[in-house]
Design a protein around this motif. Structure first.
Motif, PDB file in Angstrom:
ATOM      1  N   PRO A   1     115.162  18.333  22.008  1.00  0.00           N
ATOM      2  CA  PRO A   1     114.132  18.345  20.972  1.00  0.00           C
ATOM      3  C   PRO A   1     113.158  19.503  21.097  1.00  0.00           C
ATOM      4  CG  PRO A   1     113.601  16.691  22.610  1.00  0.00           C
ATOM      5  CD  PRO A   1     114.934  17.264  22.991  1.00  0.00           C
ATOM      6  N   HIS A   2     112.679  19.967  19.958  1.00  0.00           N
ATOM      7  CA  HIS A   2     111.605  20.949  19.896  1.00  0.00           C
ATOM      8  C   HIS A   2     110.692  20.529  18.755  1.00  0.00           C
ATOM      9  CE1 HIS A   2     113.458  23.743  22.764  1.00  0.00           C
ATOM     10  NE2 HIS A   2     114.597  23.428  22.183  1.00  0.00           N
ATOM     11  N   ALA A   3     109.520  20.053  19.066  1.00  0.00           N
ATOM     12  CA  ALA A   3     108.623  19.545  18.027  1.00  0.00           C
ATOM     13  C   ALA A   3     108.218  20.664  17.078  1.00  0.00           C
ATOM     14  CB  ALA A   3     107.383  18.931  18.666  1.00  0.00           C
ATOM     15  N   ARG A   4     108.096  20.314  15.817  1.00  0.00           N
ATOM     16  CA  ARG A   4     107.733  21.284  14.808  1.00  0.00           C
ATOM     17  C   ARG A   4     106.440  20.832  14.152  1.00  0.00           C
ATOM     18  NH1 ARG A   4     112.233  24.403  11.780  1.00  0.00           N
ATOM     19  NH2 ARG A   4     111.033  25.873  10.617  1.00  0.00           N
ATOM     20  N   PRO A   5     105.310  21.521  14.339  1.00  0.00           N
ATOM     21  CA  PRO A   5     104.002  21.032  13.875  1.00  0.00           C
ATOM     22  C   PRO A   5     103.750  21.368  12.411  1.00  0.00           C
ATOM     23  CG  PRO A   5     103.742  23.089  15.066  1.00  0.00           C
ATOM     24  CD  PRO A   5     105.204  22.777  15.098  1.00  0.00           C
ATOM     25  N   TRP A   6     104.198  20.522  11.511  1.00  0.00           N
ATOM     26  CA  TRP A   6     104.003  20.783  10.085  1.00  0.00           C
ATOM     27  C   TRP A   6     102.566  20.479   9.678  1.00  0.00           C
ATOM     28  CZ3 TRP A   6     107.791  23.506   8.516  1.00  0.00           C
ATOM     29  CH2 TRP A   6     109.074  23.262   8.980  1.00  0.00           C
ATOM     30  N   ALA A   7     102.023  21.342   8.838  1.00  0.00           N
ATOM     31  CA  ALA A   7     100.721  21.048   8.242  1.00  0.00           C
ATOM     32  C   ALA A   7     100.926  20.064   7.102  1.00  0.00           C
ATOM     33  CB  ALA A   7     100.071  22.332   7.735  1.00  0.00           C
TER      34      ALA A   7
ATOM     35  N   ASP B   1     104.885  15.482   5.995  1.00  0.00           N
ATOM     36  CA  ASP B   1     105.328  16.186   7.194  1.00  0.00           C
ATOM     37  C   ASP B   1     106.691  15.675   7.659  1.00  0.00           C
ATOM     38  OD1 ASP B   1     102.813  17.183   6.932  1.00  0.00           O
ATOM     39  OD2 ASP B   1     102.036  16.392   8.822  1.00  0.00           O
ATOM     40  N   ALA B   2     106.848  14.355   7.651  1.00  0.00           N
ATOM     41  CA  ALA B   2     108.084  13.759   8.146  1.00  0.00           C
ATOM     42  C   ALA B   2     109.276  14.169   7.299  1.00  0.00           C
ATOM     43  CB  ALA B   2     107.955  12.237   8.172  1.00  0.00           C
ATOM     44  N   ALA B   3     109.070  14.320   5.980  1.00  0.00           N
ATOM     45  CA  ALA B   3     110.163  14.718   5.102  1.00  0.00           C
ATOM     46  C   ALA B   3     110.600  16.151   5.366  1.00  0.00           C
ATOM     47  CB  ALA B   3     109.740  14.556   3.641  1.00  0.00           C
ATOM     48  N   LEU B   4     109.636  17.046   5.545  1.00  0.00           N
ATOM     49  CA  LEU B   4     109.965  18.440   5.805  1.00  0.00           C
ATOM     50  C   LEU B   4     110.683  18.595   7.141  1.00  0.00           C
ATOM     51  CD1 LEU B   4     109.706  21.161   4.437  1.00  0.00           C
ATOM     52  CD2 LEU B   4     107.522  21.489   5.606  1.00  0.00           C
ATOM     53  N   GLU B   5     110.229  17.853   8.134  1.00  0.00           N
ATOM     54  CA  GLU B   5     110.884  17.906   9.439  1.00  0.00           C
ATOM     55  C   GLU B   5     112.285  17.324   9.364  1.00  0.00           C
ATOM     56  OE1 GLU B   5     110.068  15.633  13.521  1.00  0.00           O
ATOM     57  OE2 GLU B   5     108.543  17.150  13.055  1.00  0.00           O
TER      58      GLU B   5
ATOM     59  N   LEU C   1     114.265  17.282   6.740  1.00  0.00           N
ATOM     60  CA  LEU C   1     115.113  18.213   5.999  1.00  0.00           C
ATOM     61  C   LEU C   1     115.511  19.431   6.831  1.00  0.00           C
ATOM     62  CD1 LEU C   1     113.343  18.244   2.519  1.00  0.00           C
ATOM     63  CD2 LEU C   1     115.730  17.594   2.914  1.00  0.00           C
ATOM     64  N   CYS C   2     114.548  19.963   7.575  1.00  0.00           N
ATOM     65  CA  CYS C   2     114.725  21.280   8.191  1.00  0.00           C
ATOM     66  C   CYS C   2     115.046  21.239   9.672  1.00  0.00           C
ATOM     67  CB  CYS C   2     113.459  22.117   7.977  1.00  0.00           C
ATOM     68  SG  CYS C   2     113.054  22.368   6.232  1.00  0.00           S
ATOM     69  N   GLY C   3     114.853  20.096  10.294  1.00  0.00           N
ATOM     70  CA  GLY C   3     115.083  20.021  11.724  1.00  0.00           C
ATOM     71  C   GLY C   3     113.842  20.385  12.513  1.00  0.00           C
ATOM     72  N   GLU C   4     113.855  20.092  13.782  1.00  0.00           N
ATOM     73  CA  GLU C   4     112.693  20.307  14.636  1.00  0.00           C
ATOM     74  C   GLU C   4     112.709  21.659  15.332  1.00  0.00           C
ATOM     75  OE1 GLU C   4     112.876  16.916  17.149  1.00  0.00           O
ATOM     76  OE2 GLU C   4     111.868  15.606  15.723  1.00  0.00           O
ATOM     77  N   GLN C   5     113.832  22.357  15.329  1.00  0.00           N
ATOM     78  CA  GLN C   5     113.883  23.696  15.887  1.00  0.00           C
ATOM     79  C   GLN C   5     113.405  24.692  14.845  1.00  0.00           C
ATOM     80  OE1 GLN C   5     117.939  24.210  17.236  1.00  0.00           O
ATOM     81  NE2 GLN C   5     117.359  23.713  19.326  1.00  0.00           N
ATOM     82  N   HIS C   6     112.940  25.857  15.304  1.00  0.00           N
ATOM     83  CA  HIS C   6     112.576  26.912  14.380  1.00  0.00           C
ATOM     84  C   HIS C   6     113.330  28.185  14.746  1.00  0.00           C
ATOM     85  CE1 HIS C   6     109.955  28.293  17.623  1.00  0.00           C
ATOM     86  NE2 HIS C   6     109.453  27.069  17.685  1.00  0.00           N
TER      87      HIS C   6
ATOM     88  N   ASP D   1     114.766   8.583   1.667  1.00  0.00           N
ATOM     89  CA  ASP D   1     113.668   8.569   0.697  1.00  0.00           C
ATOM     90  C   ASP D   1     112.335   8.416   1.409  1.00  0.00           C
ATOM     91  OD1 ASP D   1     115.427   8.730  -1.485  1.00  0.00           O
ATOM     92  OD2 ASP D   1     115.685   6.544  -1.537  1.00  0.00           O
ATOM     93  N   PHE D   2     111.309   9.053   0.836  1.00  0.00           N
ATOM     94  CA  PHE D   2     109.951   8.958   1.357  1.00  0.00           C
ATOM     95  C   PHE D   2     109.025   8.533   0.219  1.00  0.00           C
ATOM     96  CE2 PHE D   2     112.221  11.890   4.021  1.00  0.00           C
ATOM     97  CZ  PHE D   2     111.774  11.635   5.307  1.00  0.00           C
ATOM     98  N   ARG D   3     108.168   7.560   0.475  1.00  0.00           N
ATOM     99  CA  ARG D   3     107.219   7.070  -0.525  1.00  0.00           C
ATOM    100  C   ARG D   3     105.922   7.864  -0.438  1.00  0.00           C
ATOM    101  NH1 ARG D   3     106.064   2.019  -2.950  1.00  0.00           N
ATOM    102  NH2 ARG D   3     108.314   1.733  -3.085  1.00  0.00           N
ATOM    103  N   ILE D   4     105.400   8.263  -1.599  1.00  0.00           N
ATOM    104  CA  ILE D   4     104.139   8.998  -1.690  1.00  0.00           C
ATOM    105  C   ILE D   4     103.253   8.286  -2.701  1.00  0.00           C
ATOM    106  CG2 ILE D   4     103.058  11.216  -2.243  1.00  0.00           C
ATOM    107  CD1 ILE D   4     105.731  12.553  -1.673  1.00  0.00           C
ATOM    108  N   TRP D   5     101.973   8.133  -2.363  1.00  0.00           N
ATOM    109  CA  TRP D   5     101.024   7.474  -3.254  1.00  0.00           C
ATOM    110  C   TRP D   5      99.925   8.458  -3.665  1.00  0.00           C
ATOM    111  CZ3 TRP D   5     101.969   2.520  -4.824  1.00  0.00           C
ATOM    112  CH2 TRP D   5     102.878   1.768  -4.064  1.00  0.00           C
ATOM    113  N   VAL D   6      99.640   8.501  -4.959  1.00  0.00           N
ATOM    114  CA  VAL D   6      98.574   9.365  -5.471  1.00  0.00           C
ATOM    115  C   VAL D   6      97.538   8.495  -6.187  1.00  0.00           C
ATOM    116  CG1 VAL D   6      97.994  11.269  -7.020  1.00  0.00           C
ATOM    117  CG2 VAL D   6     100.150  11.304  -5.762  1.00  0.00           C
ATOM    118  N   PRO D   7      96.285   8.514  -5.748  1.00  0.00           N
ATOM    119  CA  PRO D   7      95.256   7.714  -6.430  1.00  0.00           C
ATOM    120  C   PRO D   7      95.080   8.149  -7.885  1.00  0.00           C
ATOM    121  CG  PRO D   7      94.481   8.494  -4.291  1.00  0.00           C
ATOM    122  CD  PRO D   7      95.746   9.237  -4.582  1.00  0.00           C
TER     123      PRO D   7
END
Length: 298
Positions: free
Chosen positions: A21-27, A59-63, A65-70, A215-221
């Motif tokens: 593993p290599h953690a990927r710090p997504w903003a 963040d979890a969706a991007l990771e 999709l793309c993996g934890e390595q860069h 799938d990832f759930r997103i909520w918008v007020p």
């Protein structure tokens, strides 16, 4: 979970391999531009504008999709959601294409990103150039019979296509009541079928037989005024006479009041994601690797 690009730990019946593993710090500030459905309730982007900002790409969706390595060579088929910037900021070499050159202008001087005004169906790259191709909110605009072959051509052996699309989640009761109401005015209102379209396209592609989906759930007020303004902007509503117009908006307000109980509601979205792995054996033109290619015997 041991997620290592290009192969990933399974969820359910998904196939994989694992590495270190290599953690990927997504903003967490990546805004998504949802699909515009001309016959639907509203452009989802306008919903977000009138509510509390665009949905954020998890963040979890991007990771996932793309993996934890860069350090990958990545081709982005669109500059949407600021994803090319995020990938470049964390060490990937990113190429971004779009047929509209003006959409690429904000990326011209970004370190780590190369832009090219080009169509995804006819990419200006030689074969086996990229570890990953990223396609967010764009596959429904492309010709699947052509673009999958082009994507397979530019991917390296073992490379993968990462697809994501955002649609409204209609499983929430108050949203279903709103859909029922809007369809008394327009039977096609609030239709959302992009995820089904993408799944059908992938199912028919011989170049990407191995798939993973999540799938990832997103909520918008959304507040009452925003919901009413969103409704009033719909073409089917603007065509109503004054009495029917006011009656419909009153009914929308009643749905909001009944569901919110005096508090703010949240508009649900679903971000559907796919990782699909290239199979070059189906290419009609053989893929020729360069002299410096690494060949691994089995």
């Amino acid at each position: 979970m041991s997620v290592r690009a290009p192969f990933f730990q399974p969820a359910g019946n998904l196939w994989t391999t694992s590495c270190a593993p290599h953690a990927r710090p997504w903003a967490a500030d990546t805004a998504i531009s949802p699909r515009t459905n001309q016959l639907g309730m509203v452009t989802e982007l306008r919903i977000a504008d009138m509510a509390h900002g665009a949905p954020r790409f998890p963040d979890a969706a991007l990771e996932w999709l793309c993996g934890e390595q860069h350090g990958h060579r990545v081709l982005a088929l669109t500059p949407a959601a600021g994803l090319p910037r995020k990938l470049a900021a964390h060490g990937d070499q990113v190429w971004c294409i779009d047929k509209r050159s003006e959409s690429l202008e904000p990326l011209v001087d970004v370190p780590g990103i190369t832009v090219s005004a080009a169509r995804a169906e006819a990419m200006p790259f030689t074969a086996c150039q990229f570890d990953m191709v990223l396609a967010h909110q764009v596959m429904h605009r492309l010709a699947p019979g052509i673009v999958f072959g082009e994507i397979a051509r530019v991917l390296k052996p073992g490379g993968w296509l990462a697809i994501s699309c955002l649609t409204r989640d209609d499983s929430v009761p108050w949203v279903r009541r709103l859909i029922t109401l809007m369809r008394t005015v327009d039977p096609t209102a609030m239709s959302s079928d992009m995820a089904a379209e993408v799944a059908a396209q992938l199912g028919s592609s011989k170049y990407f037989p191995h798939q993973e989906q999540r799938d990832f759930r997103i909520w918008v007020p959304v507040d009452r005024d925003s919901l009413l303004a969103m409704t009033a902007l719909q073409p089917c509503v603007t065509r109503l006479g004054r009495r029917d117009h006011d009656r419909l908006l009153a009914a929308v307000g009643a749905i909001y009041d009944g569901a919110s109980a005096g508090s703010e509601l949240r508009l649900p979205y679903q971000l559907s994601c796919w990782r699909v792995y290239v199979d070059h054996s189906e290419m009609t033109t053989p893929i020729m690797l360069g002299d410096d290619a690494l060949i691994i015997g089995l």
